[in-house]
Write a protein that holds these residues in place. Structure first.
Motif, PDB file in Angstrom:
ATOM      1  N   ALA A 100       0.633  -1.096  -0.039  1.00  0.00           N
ATOM      2  CA  ALA A 100      -0.022   0.015  -0.140  1.00  0.00           C
ATOM      3  C   ALA A 100       0.832   1.223  -0.017  1.00  0.00           C
ATOM      4  O   ALA A 100       0.620   2.145  -0.610  1.00  0.00           O
ATOM      5  N   ALA A 101       1.885   1.244   0.599  1.00  0.00           N
ATOM      6  CA  ALA A 101       2.936   2.415   0.703  1.00  0.00           C
ATOM      7  C   ALA A 101       3.435   2.804  -0.522  1.00  0.00           C
ATOM      8  O   ALA A 101       3.711   3.765  -1.073  1.00  0.00           O
ATOM      9  N   GLY A 102       3.702   1.577  -1.343  1.00  0.00           N
ATOM     10  CA  GLY A 102       4.044   1.741  -2.905  1.00  0.00           C
ATOM     11  C   GLY A 102       2.954   2.377  -3.879  1.00  0.00           C
ATOM     12  O   GLY A 102       3.273   3.225  -4.367  1.00  0.00           O
ATOM     13  N   THR A 103       1.821   1.858  -3.501  1.00  0.00           N
ATOM     14  CA  THR A 103       0.655   2.340  -4.155  1.00  0.00           C
ATOM     15  C   THR A 103       0.548   3.957  -3.987  1.00  0.00           C
ATOM     16  O   THR A 103       0.398   4.724  -5.039  1.00  0.00           O
ATOM     17  N   ILE A 104       0.435   4.074  -2.699  1.00  0.00           N
ATOM     18  CA  ILE A 104       0.197   5.599  -2.257  1.00  0.00           C
ATOM     19  C   ILE A 104       1.404   6.317  -2.923  1.00  0.00           C
ATOM     20  O   ILE A 104       1.010   7.794  -3.315  1.00  0.00           O
ATOM     21  N   ALA A 105       2.689   6.145  -2.907  1.00  0.00           N
ATOM     22  CA  ALA A 105       3.571   6.831  -3.469  1.00  0.00           C
ATOM     23  C   ALA A 105       3.487   6.970  -4.851  1.00  0.00           C
ATOM     24  O   ALA A 105       3.757   8.145  -5.321  1.00  0.00           O
ATOM     25  N   GLY A 106       2.984   5.979  -5.643  1.00  0.00           N
ATOM     26  CA  GLY A 106       2.694   6.012  -7.091  1.00  0.00           C
ATOM     27  C   GLY A 106       1.708   7.108  -7.585  1.00  0.00           C
ATOM     28  O   GLY A 106       1.780   7.750  -8.211  1.00  0.00           O
ATOM     29  N   ILE A 107       0.405   7.179  -6.616  1.00  0.00           N
ATOM     30  CA  ILE A 107      -0.444   7.828  -6.846  1.00  0.00           C
ATOM     31  C   ILE A 107      -0.149   9.287  -6.801  1.00  0.00           C
ATOM     32  O   ILE A 107      -0.329  10.255  -7.558  1.00  0.00           O
ATOM     33  N   LYS A 108       0.762   9.587  -5.676  1.00  0.00           N
ATOM     34  CA  LYS A 108       1.209  10.717  -5.223  1.00  0.00           C
ATOM     35  C   LYS A 108       2.324  11.510  -6.474  1.00  0.00           C
ATOM     36  O   LYS A 108       2.156  12.625  -6.871  1.00  0.00           O
ATOM     37  N   LYS A 109       2.930  10.408  -6.844  1.00  0.00           N
ATOM     38  CA  LYS A 109       4.282  10.596  -7.949  1.00  0.00           C
ATOM     39  C   LYS A 109       3.438  11.324  -9.089  1.00  0.00           C
ATOM     40  O   LYS A 109       3.919  12.357  -9.728  1.00  0.00           O
ATOM     41  N   ALA A 110       2.242  10.683  -9.545  1.00  0.00           N
ATOM     42  CA  ALA A 110       1.602  11.253 -10.717  1.00  0.00           C
ATOM     43  C   ALA A 110       1.137  12.395 -10.656  1.00  0.00           C
ATOM     44  O   ALA A 110       0.763  13.135 -11.578  1.00  0.00           O
ATOM     45  N   ASP A 111       0.456  12.561  -9.500  1.00  0.00           N
ATOM     46  CA  ASP A 111      -0.350  14.004  -9.113  1.00  0.00           C
ATOM     47  C   ASP A 111       0.393  14.758  -7.809  1.00  0.00           C
ATOM     48  O   ASP A 111      -0.344  14.770  -6.779  1.00  0.00           O
ATOM     49  N   PRO A 112       1.613  15.084  -8.059  1.00  0.00           N
ATOM     50  CA  PRO A 112       2.009  15.689  -6.732  1.00  0.00           C
ATOM     51  C   PRO A 112       1.660  17.023  -5.834  1.00  0.00           C
ATOM     52  O   PRO A 112       1.452  16.950  -4.765  1.00  0.00           O
ATOM     53  N   ASP A 113       0.676  17.334  -6.705  1.00  0.00           N
ATOM     54  CA  ASP A 113      -0.276  18.753  -6.283  1.00  0.00           C
ATOM     55  C   ASP A 113      -1.462  18.585  -5.877  1.00  0.00           C
ATOM     56  O   ASP A 113      -2.033  19.389  -5.189  1.00  0.00           O
ATOM     57  N   LYS A 114      -1.834  17.172  -5.976  1.00  0.00           N
ATOM     58  CA  LYS A 114      -3.259  16.748  -5.574  1.00  0.00           C
ATOM     59  C   LYS A 114      -3.243  16.477  -3.761  1.00  0.00           C
ATOM     60  O   LYS A 114      -2.287  15.654  -3.673  1.00  0.00           O
ATOM     61  N   ARG A 115      -4.083  16.911  -3.270  1.00  0.00           N
ATOM     62  CA  ARG A 115      -4.250  16.474  -1.717  1.00  0.00           C
ATOM     63  C   ARG A 115      -4.916  14.799  -1.670  1.00  0.00           C
ATOM     64  O   ARG A 115      -5.877  14.815  -2.184  1.00  0.00           O
ATOM     65  N   LEU A 116      -4.025  13.940  -1.061  1.00  0.00           N
ATOM     66  CA  LEU A 116      -4.484  12.479  -1.243  1.00  0.00           C
ATOM     67  C   LEU A 116      -5.120  12.090   0.207  1.00  0.00           C
ATOM     68  O   LEU A 116      -4.242  12.571   1.084  1.00  0.00           O
ATOM     69  N   GLY A 117      -6.138  11.354   0.197  1.00  0.00           N
ATOM     70  CA  GLY A 117      -6.639  11.013   1.484  1.00  0.00           C
ATOM     71  C   GLY A 117      -6.606   9.196   1.301  1.00  0.00           C
ATOM     72  O   GLY A 117      -6.747   8.889   0.115  1.00  0.00           O
ATOM     73  N   ALA A 118      -6.634   8.628   2.424  1.00  0.00           N
ATOM     74  CA  ALA A 118      -7.011   7.152   2.473  1.00  0.00           C
ATOM     75  C   ALA A 118      -8.096   6.775   3.421  1.00  0.00           C
ATOM     76  O   ALA A 118      -8.203   7.144   4.400  1.00  0.00           O
ATOM     77  N   ILE A 119      -8.627   5.857   2.703  1.00  0.00           N
ATOM     78  CA  ILE A 119      -9.790   5.246   3.752  1.00  0.00           C
ATOM     79  C   ILE A 119      -9.132   3.492   3.923  1.00  0.00           C
ATOM     80  O   ILE A 119      -8.849   2.953   2.857  1.00  0.00           O
ATOM     81  N   TRP A 120      -8.896   3.329   5.080  1.00  0.00           N
ATOM     82  CA  TRP A 120      -8.139   2.098   5.573  1.00  0.00           C
ATOM     83  C   TRP A 120      -8.858   1.195   6.040  1.00  0.00           C
ATOM     84  O   TRP A 120      -9.241   1.398   7.377  1.00  0.00           O
ATOM     85  N   ILE A 121      -9.517   0.177   5.247  1.00  0.00           N
ATOM     86  CA  ILE A 121     -10.280  -0.876   6.066  1.00  0.00           C
ATOM     87  C   ILE A 121      -9.591  -2.170   6.391  1.00  0.00           C
ATOM     88  O   ILE A 121      -9.187  -2.663   5.485  1.00  0.00           O
ATOM     89  N   ASP A 122      -9.513  -2.096   7.694  1.00  0.00           N
ATOM     90  CA  ASP A 122      -8.224  -3.048   8.224  1.00  0.00           C
ATOM     91  C   ASP A 122      -8.682  -3.505   9.864  1.00  0.00           C
ATOM     92  O   ASP A 122      -9.146  -2.606  10.483  1.00  0.00           O
TER      93      ASP A 122
END
Ligand SMILES: NC(=[NH2+])NCCC[C@H](N)C(=O)O
Length: 316
Positions: A100-122
């Protein structure tokens, strides 16, 4: 309609129990049992794993197999970031939750200026760092990686210099520094945390919708409230760990915890949450068929995967 791509990550390096890398194929077996065409419909990308490291003793006791985890997370980051740059919707099927940390880094890398949030069902908060981990298992660390949290205030482990350097590299995958604010995390079903994680949850005022709250308020209301907490985020990532499910359903996961969600609750939650147009990626992790009987967890997980994908397609 949004174009979906499956990303398959058969990595289990960061789990403490063996077998999570077989989860994806167990879901494929489940799909065959249902005569589903799901795995024909989407072209998968396969991320190479480093599971052979498991035949050796781990090098870093507070970040087990961390060198391999770093390599895999970097690959996941690049794969997800390429897909996002093309405007595609990644559905990540993974082994242990560190991906998940790799996924989040990838999302952010593609759109560094967008604010990213996460819903963590766990069942778990997965908010440890090498400084606080009780196990050294890095699947307990993805949210600390993504938010660049060391939690030195709660330090338990005197970590080696090499571990420290590795941790810095892991936190810098995709870009240096935090990819998300801890305040932009919403937990659902978290019920097995350590005091070091409780400290962070309290410090950042992170909301956890407990199983009881989901039952009491209902899925629609919880989904609405979760999205309301993330109202200032431009993009939302949903991470679904199957250990959020109750142990009466199945113990086919490495760290099962009682008093979890019912299958229906998890199914409806994912169906509902993915309707929000800001959701840009969904991930399912920790199916472990070697701990199961009759592939029960994978059958349930596949049902949730298929229904969630259908909801995504129908609502765009
Ligand atoms: N993704 C998971 N299953 N995480 C379990 C983590 C359990 C425990 N908090 C640890 O850090 O060892």
């Amino acid at each position: 309609m949004r174009k979906i791509r499956l990303v398959e990550v058969r990595s289990e390096l960061a789990a403490g129990t063996r077998g999570a890398s077989l989860g994806i194929d167990a879901m494929k077996v489940a799909s065959l049992g249902k005569h589903s065409d799901f795995f024909l419909r989407f072209q998968p990308i396969r991320v190479k794993n480093e599971n052979d490291l498991l035949f050796q003793e781990p090098k870093f006791k507070n970040a087990k197999y961390g060198e391999g985890v770093f390599t895999v997370l970097k690959r996941v980051c690049d794969a997800v970031s390429d897909l996002r740059a093309e405007g595609l919707f990644p559905i990540v099927l993974a082994g242990d939750h560190s991906t998940a940390a790799g996924t989040i880094a990838g999302i952010k890398k593609a759109d560094p200026d967008k604010r990213l949030g996460a819903i963590w069902i766990d069942a778990h908060a997965d908010f440890h760092s090498p400084y606080t981990t009780p196990s050294g298992n890095m699947h307990g660390m993805p949210l600390a990686m993504a938010t660049a949290t060391d939690n030195i205030e709660c330090e338990q482990n005197d970590i080696e210099e090499e571990t420290e350097a590795l941790w810095e590299r892991i936190k810098s995958i995709g870009m240096r520094g935090p990819k998300m604010k801890p305040e932009d995390i919403v937990f659902i079903g978290v019920r097995d945390t350590e005091p070091e994680e409780d400290y962070l949850i309290k410090k950042h005022g992170i909301k956890n919708f407990t199983t009881a709250e989901v039952t009491e308020k209902g899925v629609q209301q919880v989904s609405k409230e979760a999205m309301e907490i993330l109202k200032d985020c431009d993009q939302i990532y949903i991470s679904f760990d199957v250990d959020s499910l109750d142990t009466s359903i199945s113990v086919g996961t490495g760290t099962p915890v009682p008093e979890g969600l019912t299958k229906e609750q998890a199914l409806e939650l994912n169906i509902e949450l993915i309707k929000d147009k800001r959701v840009c990626c969904w991930e399912i992790v920790e199916v472990n068929p070697t701990l199961d009987t009759e592939n029960r967890m994978a059958n349930n997980a596949f049902e949730i995967l298929e229904a969630t994908t259908a909801s995504l397609i129908q609502n765009f």
